[in-house]
Design a protein around this motif. Structure first.
Motif, PDB file in Angstrom:
ATOM      1  N   ASP A 113     -11.555   5.494   4.006  1.00 15.79           N
ATOM      2  CA  ASP A 113     -10.523   6.400   4.166  1.00 15.79           C
ATOM      3  C   ASP A 113     -10.470   6.955   5.834  1.00 15.79           C
ATOM      4  N   GLU A 120       7.314   5.585  10.760  1.00 16.46           N
ATOM      5  CA  GLU A 120       6.156   4.741  10.077  1.00 16.46           C
ATOM      6  C   GLU A 120       4.831   5.690   9.913  1.00 16.46           C
ATOM      7  N   LEU A 135       5.243   7.722   6.844  1.00 14.49           N
ATOM      8  CA  LEU A 135       4.714   6.904   5.610  1.00 14.49           C
ATOM      9  C   LEU A 135       3.521   6.566   5.324  1.00 14.49           C
ATOM     10  N   LYS A 136       2.662   6.153   6.582  1.00  9.05           N
ATOM     11  CA  LYS A 136       1.374   5.766   6.614  1.00  9.05           C
ATOM     12  C   LYS A 136       0.511   7.186   6.017  1.00  9.05           C
ATOM     13  N   ARG A 156       0.678   7.175   2.428  1.00  8.90           N
ATOM     14  CA  ARG A 156      -0.245   6.239   1.687  1.00  8.90           C
ATOM     15  C   ARG A 156      -1.611   6.655   1.692  1.00  8.90           C
ATOM     16  N   GLN A 160      -2.917   9.760   2.005  1.00  9.77           N
ATOM     17  CA  GLN A 160      -2.946  10.818   1.112  1.00  9.77           C
ATOM     18  C   GLN A 160      -3.064  10.138  -0.439  1.00  9.77           C
ATOM     19  N   HIS A 161      -2.221   9.259  -0.938  1.00  7.51           N
ATOM     20  CA  HIS A 161      -2.056   8.706  -1.997  1.00  7.51           C
ATOM     21  C   HIS A 161      -3.441   7.996  -2.343  1.00  7.51           C
ATOM     22  N   LEU A 162      -4.006   7.457  -1.497  1.00  7.91           N
ATOM     23  CA  LEU A 162      -5.326   6.585  -1.573  1.00  7.91           C
ATOM     24  C   LEU A 162      -6.500   7.509  -1.847  1.00  7.91           C
ATOM     25  N   SER A 218      -6.153   9.153  -5.409  1.00  9.98           N
ATOM     26  CA  SER A 218      -6.235   8.289  -6.474  1.00  9.98           C
ATOM     27  C   SER A 218      -7.817   8.120  -6.505  1.00  9.98           C
TER      28      SER A 218
END
Length: 100
Positions: free
Chosen positions: A59, A83, A86-87, A90, A92-94, A97
């Motif tokens: 991370d 961009e 969006l990154k 991603r 944050q999602h990583l 999860s």
């Protein structure tokens, strides 16, 4: 493009716990030090201990890569604000999860 560059400094501050203004008074440069550490593949050595204890190495590396892209010398090599957004989503999602 200047906004993206300036944004790129913020993750560097967060990751290292350093304030660019204070570093300049000591004749150091946060961006240059960070870029050099990334080029030498040793960015984790300059990451603040609090960040290291709370974040995973993957991370941290992804966040550091984004910061590095934002401070490229040539403006056309930097990502757009969209961009970057969006990154960040991603990343944050990583992180989320992994926490589940």
């Amino acid at each position: 493009m200047c906004d993206v560059y300036s944004f790129g400094v913020v993750p560097m501050e967060v990751l290292t716990g350093q304030n660019p203004s204070e570093m300049l008074m000591r004749h150091m440069n946060l961006v240059d030090d960070f870029v050099l550490s990334m080029e030498e593949n040793c960015v984790l050595q300059i990451v603040d201990n609090v960040v290291l204890s709370e974040g995973g190495n993957e991370d941290i590396q992804v966040f550091a890569d984004l910061a590095l892209r934002c401070v490229k010398n040539k403006g056309d090599e930097r990502p757009t604000v969209k961009e970057v957004t969006l990154k960040l989503m991603r990343i944050q999602h990583l992180v989320r999860s992994k926490a589940e």
